[in-house]
Design a protein around this motif. Structure first.
Motif, PDB file in Angstrom:
ATOM      1  N   ALA A 112       1.039  -0.756  -0.226  1.00 10.86           N
ATOM      2  CA  ALA A 112      -0.438   0.106   0.284  1.00 10.86           C
ATOM      3  C   ALA A 112       1.067   0.796   0.214  1.00 10.86           C
ATOM      4  O   ALA A 112       0.819   2.375  -0.598  1.00 10.86           O
ATOM      5  N   GLY A 113       2.153   1.244   0.592  1.00 10.70           N
ATOM      6  CA  GLY A 113       2.548   2.374   0.726  1.00 10.70           C
ATOM      7  C   GLY A 113       3.817   2.506  -0.444  1.00 10.70           C
ATOM      8  O   GLY A 113       3.959   4.078  -1.198  1.00 10.70           O
ATOM      9  N   LEU A 114       3.737   1.560  -0.923  1.00 10.07           N
ATOM     10  CA  LEU A 114       4.680   1.662  -2.898  1.00 10.07           C
ATOM     11  C   LEU A 114       3.454   2.158  -3.674  1.00 10.07           C
ATOM     12  O   LEU A 114       3.578   3.037  -4.493  1.00 10.07           O
ATOM     13  N   HIS A 115       1.921   1.363  -3.638  1.00  7.79           N
ATOM     14  CA  HIS A 115       1.413   2.042  -4.144  1.00  7.79           C
ATOM     15  C   HIS A 115       1.625   3.786  -4.805  1.00  7.79           C
ATOM     16  O   HIS A 115       0.721   4.300  -5.471  1.00  7.79           O
ATOM     17  N   HIS A 116       0.604   4.320  -3.175  1.00  2.00           N
ATOM     18  CA  HIS A 116       0.632   6.385  -3.189  1.00  2.00           C
ATOM     19  C   HIS A 116       1.776   6.234  -3.822  1.00  2.00           C
ATOM     20  O   HIS A 116       3.506   6.725  -3.170  1.00  2.00           O
ATOM     21  N   GLN A 117       2.034   7.020  -5.246  1.00  3.21           N
ATOM     22  CA  GLN A 117       3.014   8.061  -5.649  1.00  3.21           C
ATOM     23  C   GLN A 117       3.322   9.533  -4.862  1.00  3.21           C
ATOM     24  O   GLN A 117       4.341   9.530  -5.327  1.00  3.21           O
ATOM     25  N   GLU A 118       2.806   9.669  -4.738  1.00  2.97           N
ATOM     26  CA  GLU A 118       2.642  11.068  -4.321  1.00  2.97           C
ATOM     27  C   GLU A 118       3.113  11.372  -2.800  1.00  2.97           C
ATOM     28  O   GLU A 118       1.268  11.512  -2.272  1.00  2.97           O
ATOM     29  N   GLN A 119       4.005  11.123  -2.424  1.00  2.07           N
ATOM     30  CA  GLN A 119       3.597  11.369  -0.352  1.00  2.07           C
ATOM     31  C   GLN A 119       5.083  11.787  -0.083  1.00  2.07           C
ATOM     32  O   GLN A 119       5.585  12.342  -0.880  1.00  2.07           O
ATOM     33  N   THR A 120       4.655  12.910   1.035  1.00  2.00           N
ATOM     34  CA  THR A 120       5.570  13.533   1.529  1.00  2.00           C
ATOM     35  C   THR A 120       6.666  12.543   2.123  1.00  2.00           C
ATOM     36  O   THR A 120       6.217  11.319   2.780  1.00  2.00           O
ATOM     37  N   ALA A 121       8.373  13.316   2.852  1.00  2.00           N
ATOM     38  CA  ALA A 121       8.942  12.406   3.260  1.00  2.00           C
ATOM     39  C   ALA A 121       8.343  12.116   4.852  1.00  2.00           C
ATOM     40  O   ALA A 121       8.228  10.891   5.219  1.00  2.00           O
ATOM     41  N   GLU A 122       7.684  12.714   5.501  1.00  2.00           N
ATOM     42  CA  GLU A 122       7.054  11.738   6.613  1.00  2.00           C
ATOM     43  C   GLU A 122       5.674  11.443   6.657  1.00  2.00           C
ATOM     44  O   GLU A 122       5.811  10.707   7.264  1.00  2.00           O
ATOM     45  N   GLN A 123       5.203  11.124   5.944  1.00  2.00           N
ATOM     46  CA  GLN A 123       4.108  10.619   5.419  1.00  2.00           C
ATOM     47  C   GLN A 123       4.630   9.341   5.272  1.00  2.00           C
ATOM     48  O   GLN A 123       4.436   8.089   5.793  1.00  2.00           O
ATOM     49  N   ILE A 124       5.919   8.685   3.745  1.00  2.00           N
ATOM     50  CA  ILE A 124       6.926   8.083   3.855  1.00  2.00           C
ATOM     51  C   ILE A 124       7.206   7.320   5.521  1.00  2.00           C
ATOM     52  O   ILE A 124       7.134   5.877   5.846  1.00  2.00           O
ATOM     53  N   ARG A 125       7.445   7.832   6.178  1.00  2.00           N
ATOM     54  CA  ARG A 125       8.928   7.729   7.242  1.00  2.00           C
ATOM     55  C   ARG A 125       7.359   7.023   8.553  1.00  2.00           C
ATOM     56  O   ARG A 125       7.423   6.125   9.137  1.00  2.00           O
ATOM     57  N   ALA A 126       6.112   8.024   8.527  1.00  2.00           N
ATOM     58  CA  ALA A 126       5.116   7.189   9.516  1.00  2.00           C
ATOM     59  C   ALA A 126       4.524   6.307   8.980  1.00  2.00           C
ATOM     60  O   ALA A 126       4.369   4.996   9.764  1.00  2.00           O
ATOM     61  N   GLY A 127       4.173   5.287   7.662  1.00  2.00           N
ATOM     62  CA  GLY A 127       4.050   4.670   6.862  1.00  2.00           C
ATOM     63  C   GLY A 127       5.523   3.506   7.612  1.00  2.00           C
ATOM     64  O   GLY A 127       4.832   2.450   7.409  1.00  2.00           O
ATOM     65  N   ALA A 128       6.411   3.524   7.270  1.00  2.00           N
ATOM     66  CA  ALA A 128       7.463   2.938   7.575  1.00  2.00           C
ATOM     67  C   ALA A 128       7.513   2.221   9.099  1.00  2.00           C
ATOM     68  O   ALA A 128       7.178   1.319   9.079  1.00  2.00           O
ATOM     69  N   GLU A 129       7.080   3.087   9.874  1.00  2.00           N
ATOM     70  CA  GLU A 129       7.197   3.166  11.047  1.00  2.00           C
ATOM     71  C   GLU A 129       5.954   2.624  11.945  1.00  2.00           C
ATOM     72  O   GLU A 129       6.100   1.835  12.305  1.00  2.00           O
ATOM     73  N   ALA A 130       4.986   2.358  11.134  1.00  2.00           N
ATOM     74  CA  ALA A 130       3.643   1.588  10.769  1.00  2.00           C
ATOM     75  C   ALA A 130       3.957   0.511  10.820  1.00  2.00           C
ATOM     76  O   ALA A 130       3.629  -0.743  11.926  1.00  2.00           O
ATOM     77  N   THR A 131       4.464   0.327   9.550  1.00  2.00           N
ATOM     78  CA  THR A 131       5.106  -0.993   9.262  1.00  2.00           C
ATOM     79  C   THR A 131       6.033  -1.727  10.204  1.00  2.00           C
ATOM     80  O   THR A 131       5.749  -3.398  10.606  1.00  2.00           O
ATOM     81  N   LEU A 132       7.000  -0.645  10.650  1.00  2.00           N
ATOM     82  CA  LEU A 132       8.010  -1.474  11.418  1.00  2.00           C
ATOM     83  C   LEU A 132       7.102  -2.503  12.512  1.00  2.00           C
ATOM     84  O   LEU A 132       7.338  -2.792  13.086  1.00  2.00           O
ATOM     85  N   ARG A 133       6.192  -1.138  13.041  1.00  2.00           N
ATOM     86  CA  ARG A 133       5.201  -1.700  14.578  1.00  2.00           C
ATOM     87  C   ARG A 133       4.896  -3.458  13.920  1.00  2.00           C
ATOM     88  O   ARG A 133       4.575  -3.986  14.870  1.00  2.00           O
ATOM     89  N   GLN A 134       3.803  -3.080  12.983  1.00  2.00           N
ATOM     90  CA  GLN A 134       3.498  -4.802  12.743  1.00  2.00           C
ATOM     91  C   GLN A 134       4.211  -5.475  12.619  1.00  2.00           C
ATOM     92  O   GLN A 134       4.113  -6.460  12.629  1.00  2.00           O
ATOM     93  N   LEU A 135       5.481  -5.268  12.297  1.00  2.00           N
ATOM     94  CA  LEU A 135       6.412  -6.273  11.810  1.00  2.00           C
ATOM     95  C   LEU A 135       6.879  -7.111  13.475  1.00  2.00           C
ATOM     96  O   LEU A 135       6.509  -7.579  13.939  1.00  2.00           O
ATOM     97  N   LYS A 136       7.251  -6.423  14.466  1.00  2.00           N
ATOM     98  CA  LYS A 136       7.801  -6.227  15.580  1.00  2.00           C
ATOM     99  C   LYS A 136       6.654  -7.228  16.195  1.00  2.00           C
ATOM    100  O   LYS A 136       7.158  -8.381  17.098  1.00  2.00           O
ATOM    101  N   SER A 137       5.215  -6.796  16.116  1.00  2.00           N
ATOM    102  CA  SER A 137       4.113  -7.516  16.725  1.00  2.00           C
ATOM    103  C   SER A 137       3.591  -8.839  16.250  1.00  2.00           C
ATOM    104  O   SER A 137       3.641  -9.426  17.152  1.00  2.00           O
TER     105      SER A 137
END
Length: 182
Positions: free
Chosen positions: A93-118
């Motif tokens: 889903a993160g890769l599907h969105h083309q127009e993202q700011t650096a903050e949005q990419i970081r927030a998505g990566a952090e959320a994904t990392l939390r999912q992975l750790k869980s």
């Protein structure tokens, strides 16, 4: 059973003489021997049946256990794979969105990392991330270098790479620098 075993079992001690034995000078009659042989034969048949049933049951148990072990090996990763699917979905889903700011990419990566750790924690994969000053444990840590430091000898200074445990077994030791012994 050998012929000697059969003869030995038929020579059972007599606690009390048979009723006809008193009439035959203390010797059991042929009828008494035949009754004893018939009783022993029936007992032998019963024991043989029990033995064959127990043997069949053991074969069934062995077969069922082999099937269960085979299924456990085949599907051992099923729950782990199910736990990782949401992480994969988030990355896609993160890769599907083309127009993202650096903050949005970081927030998505952090959320994904939390999912992975869980997902890892649910499957008993735990981090080994010792704090500075923790005693060096060669079973969980791998010392990459020894450095002089103003802390207790043989303690962790920094963690270069986290380690992981899986159900109390070291999957990968933590790579650490350690203080030099004095």
């Amino acid at each position: 059973m050998s012929q000697d075993d059969i003869q030995n079992t038929s020579e059972m001690p007599q606690d009390s003489p048979a009723p006809d034995a008193a009439a035959n000078d203390g010797q059991p009659s042929a009828q008494d021997w035949q009754a004893q042989v018939a009783a022993l034969s029936a007992k032998n048949t019963e024991l043989m049946d029990q033995f064959l049933r127990a043997q069949a049951e053991m074969q069934n148990i062995r077969r069922r256990s082999e099937e269960e072990v085979s299924k456990a090996r085949k599907y051992a990763l099923e729950s782990f794979a199910e736990a990782l699917l949401p992480v994969c979905d988030s990355l896609e889903a993160g890769l599907h969105h083309q127009e993202q700011t650096a903050e949005q990419i970081r927030a998505g990566a952090e959320a994904t990392l939390r999912q992975l750790k869980s997902a890892l924690e649910r499957n008993k994969v735990l981090e080994i991330n010792p704090a500075a000053g923790t005693r060096f444990d060669p079973h969980q840590h791998q010392a990459i270098s020894v450095v002089p430091a103003a802390q207790e000898p043989n303690t962790v200074v920094t963690v270069l790479q986290k380690g992981y445990l899986i159900a109390d077994r070291v999957l990968r030791p933590a790579l650490v620098t350690v203080t030099a012994p004095k």
